[in-house]
Design a protein around this motif. Structure first.
Motif, PDB file in Angstrom:
ATOM      1  N   PHE A   1       9.521  16.791   0.970  1.00 50.74           N
ATOM      2  CA  PHE A   1      10.645  16.627   1.878  1.00 50.74           C
ATOM      3  C   PHE A   1      10.909  17.885   2.695  1.00 50.74           C
ATOM      4  O   PHE A   1      11.395  17.811   3.798  1.00 50.74           O
ATOM      5  CB  PHE A   1      11.902  16.190   1.117  1.00 50.74           C
ATOM      6  N   ALA A   2      10.585  19.033   2.167  1.00 52.64           N
ATOM      7  CA  ALA A   2      10.781  20.274   2.909  1.00 52.64           C
ATOM      8  C   ALA A   2       9.858  20.339   4.115  1.00 52.64           C
ATOM      9  O   ALA A   2      10.163  20.994   5.097  1.00 52.64           O
ATOM     10  CB  ALA A   2      10.550  21.472   2.001  1.00 52.64           C
ATOM     11  N   ASN A   3       8.722  19.672   4.064  1.00 51.82           N
ATOM     12  CA  ASN A   3       7.757  19.683   5.160  1.00 51.82           C
ATOM     13  C   ASN A   3       7.865  18.438   6.026  1.00 51.82           C
ATOM     14  O   ASN A   3       6.890  17.991   6.581  1.00 51.82           O
ATOM     15  CB  ASN A   3       6.335  19.792   4.594  1.00 51.82           C
ATOM     16  N   ALA A   4       9.043  17.885   6.139  1.00 54.11           N
ATOM     17  CA  ALA A   4       9.212  16.640   6.870  1.00 54.11           C
ATOM     18  C   ALA A   4      10.023  16.857   8.133  1.00 54.11           C
ATOM     19  O   ALA A   4      10.864  17.750   8.199  1.00 54.11           O
ATOM     20  CB  ALA A   4       9.919  15.621   5.972  1.00 54.11           C
ATOM     21  N   GLY A   5       9.737  16.012   9.140  1.00 56.64           N
ATOM     22  CA  GLY A   5      10.544  16.018  10.349  1.00 56.64           C
ATOM     23  C   GLY A   5      11.943  15.520  10.028  1.00 56.64           C
ATOM     24  O   GLY A   5      12.195  14.956   8.963  1.00 56.64           O
ATOM     25  N   THR A   6      12.876  15.739  10.946  1.00 60.83           N
ATOM     26  CA  THR A   6      14.256  15.314  10.735  1.00 60.83           C
ATOM     27  C   THR A   6      14.680  14.375  11.859  1.00 60.83           C
ATOM     28  O   THR A   6      13.985  14.236  12.862  1.00 60.83           O
ATOM     29  CB  THR A   6      15.204  16.529  10.722  1.00 60.83           C
ATOM     30  N   SER A   7      15.830  13.759  11.686  1.00 58.20           N
ATOM     31  CA  SER A   7      16.356  12.885  12.734  1.00 58.20           C
ATOM     32  C   SER A   7      17.859  13.072  12.862  1.00 58.20           C
ATOM     33  O   SER A   7      18.528  13.539  11.939  1.00 58.20           O
ATOM     34  CB  SER A   7      16.040  11.421  12.442  1.00 58.20           C
ATOM     35  N   GLN A   8      18.348  12.681  14.024  1.00 56.18           N
ATOM     36  CA  GLN A   8      19.782  12.668  14.281  1.00 56.18           C
ATOM     37  C   GLN A   8      20.050  11.434  15.134  1.00 56.18           C
ATOM     38  O   GLN A   8      19.375  11.210  16.143  1.00 56.18           O
ATOM     39  CB  GLN A   8      20.224  13.927  15.014  1.00 56.18           C
ATOM     40  N   VAL A   9      21.039  10.635  14.724  1.00 51.63           N
ATOM     41  CA  VAL A   9      21.354   9.397  15.429  1.00 51.63           C
ATOM     42  C   VAL A   9      22.779   9.477  15.965  1.00 51.63           C
ATOM     43  O   VAL A   9      23.694   9.868  15.247  1.00 51.63           O
ATOM     44  CB  VAL A   9      21.228   8.169  14.489  1.00 51.63           C
ATOM     45  N   THR A  10      22.940   9.119  17.231  1.00 50.18           N
ATOM     46  CA  THR A  10      24.277   8.979  17.807  1.00 50.18           C
ATOM     47  C   THR A  10      24.446   7.515  18.221  1.00 50.18           C
ATOM     48  O   THR A  10      23.482   6.841  18.585  1.00 50.18           O
ATOM     49  CB  THR A  10      24.494   9.902  19.024  1.00 50.18           C
ATOM     50  N   TRP A  11      25.671   7.069  18.150  1.00 49.51           N
ATOM     51  CA  TRP A  11      26.010   5.679  18.446  1.00 49.51           C
ATOM     52  C   TRP A  11      26.892   5.672  19.693  1.00 49.51           C
ATOM     53  O   TRP A  11      28.066   5.984  19.621  1.00 49.51           O
ATOM     54  CB  TRP A  11      26.709   5.042  17.255  1.00 49.51           C
ATOM     55  N   GLN A  12      26.310   5.312  20.818  1.00 45.48           N
ATOM     56  CA  GLN A  12      27.002   5.329  22.104  1.00 45.48           C
ATOM     57  C   GLN A  12      27.808   4.051  22.299  1.00 45.48           C
ATOM     58  O   GLN A  12      27.246   2.958  22.356  1.00 45.48           O
ATOM     59  CB  GLN A  12      25.980   5.482  23.231  1.00 45.48           C
ATOM     60  N   SER A  13      29.097   4.147  22.382  1.00 44.43           N
ATOM     61  CA  SER A  13      30.019   3.024  22.649  1.00 44.43           C
ATOM     62  C   SER A  13      29.745   1.802  21.761  1.00 44.43           C
ATOM     63  O   SER A  13      29.483   0.706  22.268  1.00 44.43           O
ATOM     64  CB  SER A  13      29.949   2.611  24.119  1.00 44.43           C
ATOM     65  N   PRO A  14      29.837   1.955  20.442  1.00 44.36           N
ATOM     66  CA  PRO A  14      29.537   0.814  19.565  1.00 44.36           C
ATOM     67  C   PRO A  14      30.469  -0.384  19.755  1.00 44.36           C
ATOM     68  O   PRO A  14      30.088  -1.515  19.442  1.00 44.36           O
ATOM     69  CB  PRO A  14      29.670   1.396  18.155  1.00 44.36           C
ATOM     70  N   GLU A  15      31.652  -0.157  20.311  1.00 40.63           N
ATOM     71  CA  GLU A  15      32.570  -1.272  20.552  1.00 40.63           C
ATOM     72  C   GLU A  15      32.016  -2.238  21.592  1.00 40.63           C
ATOM     73  O   GLU A  15      32.459  -3.387  21.688  1.00 40.63           O
ATOM     74  CB  GLU A  15      33.955  -0.760  20.976  1.00 40.63           C
ATOM     75  N   LYS A  16      30.992  -1.814  22.340  1.00 41.74           N
ATOM     76  CA  LYS A  16      30.385  -2.664  23.369  1.00 41.74           C
ATOM     77  C   LYS A  16      29.074  -3.304  22.912  1.00 41.74           C
ATOM     78  O   LYS A  16      28.447  -4.024  23.679  1.00 41.74           O
ATOM     79  CB  LYS A  16      30.129  -1.849  24.640  1.00 41.74           C
ATOM     80  N   TYR A  17      28.675  -3.063  21.680  1.00 38.54           N
ATOM     81  CA  TYR A  17      27.402  -3.608  21.195  1.00 38.54           C
ATOM     82  C   TYR A  17      27.455  -5.138  21.162  1.00 38.54           C
ATOM     83  O   TYR A  17      28.505  -5.730  20.907  1.00 38.54           O
ATOM     84  CB  TYR A  17      27.072  -3.082  19.804  1.00 38.54           C
ATOM     85  N   ALA A  18      26.294  -5.742  21.383  1.00 45.02           N
ATOM     86  CA  ALA A  18      26.201  -7.205  21.464  1.00 45.02           C
ATOM     87  C   ALA A  18      26.623  -7.893  20.165  1.00 45.02           C
ATOM     88  O   ALA A  18      27.347  -8.879  20.204  1.00 45.02           O
ATOM     89  CB  ALA A  18      24.774  -7.616  21.827  1.00 45.02           C
ATOM     90  N   ASP A  19      26.170  -7.383  19.018  1.00 41.50           N
ATOM     91  CA  ASP A  19      26.505  -8.064  17.765  1.00 41.50           C
ATOM     92  C   ASP A  19      26.387  -7.123  16.578  1.00 41.50           C
ATOM     93  O   ASP A  19      25.305  -6.923  16.034  1.00 41.50           O
ATOM     94  CB  ASP A  19      25.585  -9.266  17.553  1.00 41.50           C
ATOM     95  N   ILE A  20      27.510  -6.574  16.198  1.00 39.58           N
ATOM     96  CA  ILE A  20      27.606  -5.890  14.909  1.00 39.58           C
ATOM     97  C   ILE A  20      28.844  -6.448  14.209  1.00 39.58           C
ATOM     98  O   ILE A  20      29.627  -5.726  13.617  1.00 39.58           O
ATOM     99  CB  ILE A  20      27.660  -4.345  15.030  1.00 39.58           C
ATOM    100  N   TYR A  21      28.982  -7.768  14.310  1.00 35.63           N
ATOM    101  CA  TYR A  21      30.153  -8.417  13.740  1.00 35.63           C
ATOM    102  C   TYR A  21      30.105  -8.418  12.227  1.00 35.63           C
ATOM    103  O   TYR A  21      29.063  -8.601  11.616  1.00 35.63           O
ATOM    104  CB  TYR A  21      30.283  -9.851  14.268  1.00 35.63           C
ATOM    105  N   VAL A  22      31.257  -8.269  11.680  1.00 32.19           N
ATOM    106  CA  VAL A  22      31.418  -8.231  10.244  1.00 32.19           C
ATOM    107  C   VAL A  22      31.511  -9.660   9.713  1.00 32.19           C
ATOM    108  O   VAL A  22      32.012 -10.549  10.395  1.00 32.19           O
ATOM    109  CB  VAL A  22      32.685  -7.413   9.875  1.00 32.19           C
ATOM    110  N   SER A  23      30.982  -9.861   8.522  1.00 30.02           N
ATOM    111  CA  SER A  23      31.109 -11.184   7.924  1.00 30.02           C
ATOM    112  C   SER A  23      32.282 -11.218   6.946  1.00 30.02           C
ATOM    113  O   SER A  23      33.168 -12.045   7.076  1.00 30.02           O
ATOM    114  CB  SER A  23      29.811 -11.601   7.241  1.00 30.02           C
TER     115      SER A  23
END
Length: 162
Positions: free
Chosen positions: A16-38
């Motif tokens: 894991f020390a020799n692994a690439g990393t990631s960073q995720v940002t969520w742009q305006s999630p209130e406008k997403y097509a479908d992340i509705y809760v069940s």
């Protein structure tokens, strides 16, 4: 036995020390097509969903060389399936007519902050077939699998050189 456990733990940490990393940002999630809760609280659902996707991107980025960082800016998300009522409860039902879709921009940067790749991506399976399998029972299997396929197709040459 203890020496074996310590050796395995050391190897895992080195991996894991020799692994690439990631960073995720969520742009305006209130406008997403479908992340509705069940069934859950909307904020709790969204936080858990985003955490799952962020962890998935992190696991994929770990396959990149250690000097690389993957930056993802999610612009839209349409989860596989649709929320429906069943026995007066809301559930997500996945079928062939409701494929997953995700739109994001990504950048891969080296440890000198030099941009190596920068693109916009719109993912959707062209011939989506709902599959029943042990893997498909995992939460958001189809959505995460779509991202995995993109990652493998995009970075296969770089990964093959490692």
């Amino acid at each position: 036995m203890l020496k074996t456990i310590i050796l395995v733990a050391g190897l895992l940490l080195a991996t894991f020390a020799n692994a690439g990393t990631s960073q995720v940002t969520w742009q305006s999630p209130e406008k997403y097509a479908d992340i509705y809760v069940s069934v859950e609280n909307k904020k709790t659902f969204q936080d858990e969903l985003f955490k799952l996707f962020e962890q998935h991107f992190e696991n994929l980025a770990a396959q990149l060389p250690d000097e690389y960082s993957l930056y993802i800016n999610v612009k839209n998300l349409d989860l596989a399936g649709a929320v429906s009522f069943a026995n007066s409860h809301k559930i997500r039902v996945v079928d062939n007519a409701t494929p997953p879709r995700i739109e994001f921009d990504f950048q891969v940067m080296d440890n000198n902050n030099k941009v190596l790749i920068s693109r916009g991506v719109y993912l959707w399976p062209k011939h989506f077939k709902f599959q029943r399998s042990l893997h498909a029972n995992k939460p958001y299997y189809h959505d995460l699998n779509l991202i995995t396929e993109w990652f493998e197709n995009t970075f296969a040459p770089a990964l093959a050189k490692r």
